[in-house]
Design a protein around this motif. Structure first.
Motif, short mmCIF file in Angstrom:
data_model
loop_
_atom_site.label_atom_id
_atom_site.label_comp_id
_atom_site.label_asym_id
_atom_site.label_seq_id
_atom_site.Cartn_x
_atom_site.Cartn_y
_atom_site.Cartn_z
N UNK A 156 46.94 40.60 41.48
CA UNK A 156 46.67 42.03 41.67
C UNK A 156 45.18 42.34 41.58
N UNK A 157 44.48 41.63 40.70
CA UNK A 157 43.07 41.94 40.44
C UNK A 157 42.12 41.26 41.41
N UNK A 158 42.52 40.14 41.99
CA UNK A 158 41.61 39.41 42.89
C UNK A 158 41.74 39.91 44.31
N UNK A 159 40.69 39.77 45.12
CA UNK A 159 40.76 40.20 46.53
C UNK A 159 41.88 39.48 47.26
N UNK A 160 42.53 40.21 48.17
CA UNK A 160 43.63 39.62 48.92
C UNK A 160 43.13 38.62 49.96
N UNK A 161 41.86 38.79 50.40
CA UNK A 161 41.30 37.89 51.40
C UNK A 161 40.84 36.60 50.74
N UNK A 162 41.28 35.49 51.25
CA UNK A 162 40.88 34.18 50.73
C UNK A 162 39.85 33.56 51.68
N UNK A 163 38.59 33.67 51.32
CA UNK A 163 37.52 33.12 52.16
C UNK A 163 37.47 31.61 52.01
N UNK A 192 30.34 45.94 51.53
CA UNK A 192 31.45 46.88 51.70
C UNK A 192 31.02 48.25 51.18
N UNK A 193 31.61 49.31 51.72
CA UNK A 193 31.22 50.67 51.33
C UNK A 193 31.36 50.88 49.82
N UNK A 194 32.40 50.28 49.23
CA UNK A 194 32.65 50.45 47.79
C UNK A 194 32.27 49.20 47.00
N UNK A 195 31.29 48.46 47.48
CA UNK A 195 30.84 47.24 46.80
C UNK A 195 30.45 47.55 45.35
N UNK A 196 30.65 46.57 44.48
CA UNK A 196 30.28 46.69 43.08
C UNK A 196 29.29 45.59 42.73
N UNK A 197 28.23 45.94 41.99
CA UNK A 197 27.30 44.95 41.47
C UNK A 197 27.48 44.88 39.97
N UNK A 198 27.89 43.72 39.48
CA UNK A 198 28.14 43.50 38.05
C UNK A 198 27.06 42.55 37.56
N UNK A 199 26.25 43.01 36.61
CA UNK A 199 25.12 42.19 36.15
C UNK A 199 25.21 41.94 34.66
N UNK A 200 24.75 40.76 34.26
CA UNK A 200 24.77 40.35 32.86
C UNK A 200 23.37 39.90 32.46
N UNK A 274 31.27 37.82 46.17
CA UNK A 274 32.72 37.70 46.37
C UNK A 274 33.09 38.42 47.66
N UNK A 275 33.58 37.70 48.68
CA UNK A 275 33.89 38.33 49.96
C UNK A 275 35.05 39.32 49.85
N UNK A 276 34.91 40.44 50.57
CA UNK A 276 36.03 41.36 50.73
C UNK A 276 36.86 40.93 51.93
N UNK A 277 36.16 40.46 52.96
CA UNK A 277 36.79 39.89 54.15
C UNK A 277 35.80 38.89 54.74
N UNK A 280 32.18 41.04 55.11
CA UNK A 280 31.59 41.94 54.13
C UNK A 280 31.78 41.43 52.70
N UNK A 281 30.86 41.84 51.85
CA UNK A 281 30.88 41.45 50.44
C UNK A 281 31.47 42.59 49.61
N UNK A 282 32.44 42.27 48.76
CA UNK A 282 33.08 43.28 47.93
C UNK A 282 32.50 43.38 46.54
N UNK A 283 32.00 42.25 46.01
CA UNK A 283 31.42 42.24 44.66
C UNK A 283 30.20 41.32 44.65
N UNK A 284 29.17 41.76 43.96
CA UNK A 284 28.00 40.91 43.72
C UNK A 284 27.90 40.70 42.21
N UNK A 285 27.90 39.45 41.80
CA UNK A 285 27.67 39.12 40.39
C UNK A 285 26.22 38.67 40.24
N UNK A 286 25.54 39.23 39.25
CA UNK A 286 24.16 38.85 38.97
C UNK A 286 24.08 38.42 37.51
N UNK A 287 23.74 37.18 37.27
CA UNK A 287 23.63 36.67 35.91
C UNK A 287 22.16 36.38 35.62
#
Length: 308
Positions: A156-163, A192-200, A274-277, A280-287
């Protein structure tokens, strides 16, 4: 007592502990404790050393996860797992790479310790529910329920598209070109329009303390930190105030292509998308937290052997 009879199992134990805990540091501590218990054990009474050690390691990891949860909740900004290099492995362990993907480990953080352990042992290591139940001290029926609940949550939590790997590589290359080339329009188009950037940054490096959402906001932030002024401010935040030579490369980190940024030979940033399709990119992780990057540079065979 010597370690010769423990060493052959050490890497598998690190594999298990890292996937349950999300940090190499905690995984190494758990495996060290497992070794101490192995040293004190009556070997003659142990019919299957690997099963014994995996059981001890898993239970220690579950206990450690319960202890560190409170610290992670008080963490400054988003908490992301510690990264590990998964550059080509001469031992051919690519079959485990999927189970260390950053996006998956982030989702596993939302499971209970028992759910996480059951999921890791069954899904990543292929152990039967009865075996997993013996390890975590639950009945087979209860273990099936734990695993099913965890699997449903992950799906449920992971993108449905498997790149596939080639698609991930292309998206990462396009992201790298737009981000570090200052191409805001190209970068926004890629997101993606609703892309999220999560940074640590962990309070140790300059990074947003909140998730940034929306293609325009994420694009503007990324291009701002990629220019000379933004790079210098970041270097100052990690104690590298003098100009440093930068290197940017795409490397395998946690099982997928990622952008690794080095300054003066030291890894200072990792971007993982993390690809949305397929486009397009759905999530960007920045560490950026230096404590989370130490094992990106370390070679195969040392403590980073927790990687796949």
């Amino acid at each position: 007592m010597g370690t010769d009879d423990f060493t052959p199992h050490r890497r598998r134990l690190l594999d298990v502990a890292y996937r349950i805990l999300g940090t190499v540091t905690d995984a190494e501590d758990v495996v060290q404790e497992a070794w101490l218990r192995w040293s004190a054990a009556d070997r003659a009474a142990v019919g299957n050393p690997q099963a014994f050690l995996v059981t001890v390691t898993t239970r220690l990891a579950i206990d450690r996860l319960r202890q560190v949860r409170a610290r992670r909740e008080a963490y400054p900004g988003p908490w992301l797992p510690e990264l590990v290099s998964t550059q080509p492995d001469p031992q051919g362990r690519a079959e485990l790479a999927e189970s260390v993907e950053l996006a998956l480990l982030v989702v596993l953080e939302t499971l209970s310790p028992l759910e996480r352990a059951a999921f890791v042992l069954h899904e990543a290591f292929g152990l039967a529910h009865a075996e997993v139940g013996d390890i975590i001290g639950r009945s087979e029926a209860a273990t099936r329920q734990l695993t099913r609940r965890a699997r449903d949550h992950v799906r449920e939590a992971r993108p449905r598209f498997e790149a596939d790997r080639a698609q991930r590589r292309r998206l990462t290359e396009r992201f790298l070109g737009a981000c570090f080339g200052g191409d805001l329009a190209g970068l926004v188009e890629l997101l993606a329009a609703d892309v999220r950037l999560v940074s640590d940054g962990g309070g140790r490096a300059k990074a947003p303390l909140r998730v940034i959402e929306g293609a325009d906001r994420v694009g503007r932030f990324l291009t701002s930190i990629s220019n000379d002024d933004g790079a210098q401010r970041f270097l100052e935040s990690i104690g590298m105030a003098t100009p440093a030579e930068f290197g940017v490369a795409i490397e395998d980190v946690n099982g997928v292509p990622a952008i690794v940024v080095r300054a003066a030979g030291r890894v200072i940033l990792v971007f993982s998308v993390e690809p949305l399709d397929g486009e397009r990119i759905g999530t960007v992780f920045l560490v950026a937290n230096p404590e989370k990057l130490a094992h990106v540079s370390r070679s195969e065979g040392d403590a980073a052997s927790a990687s796949a």
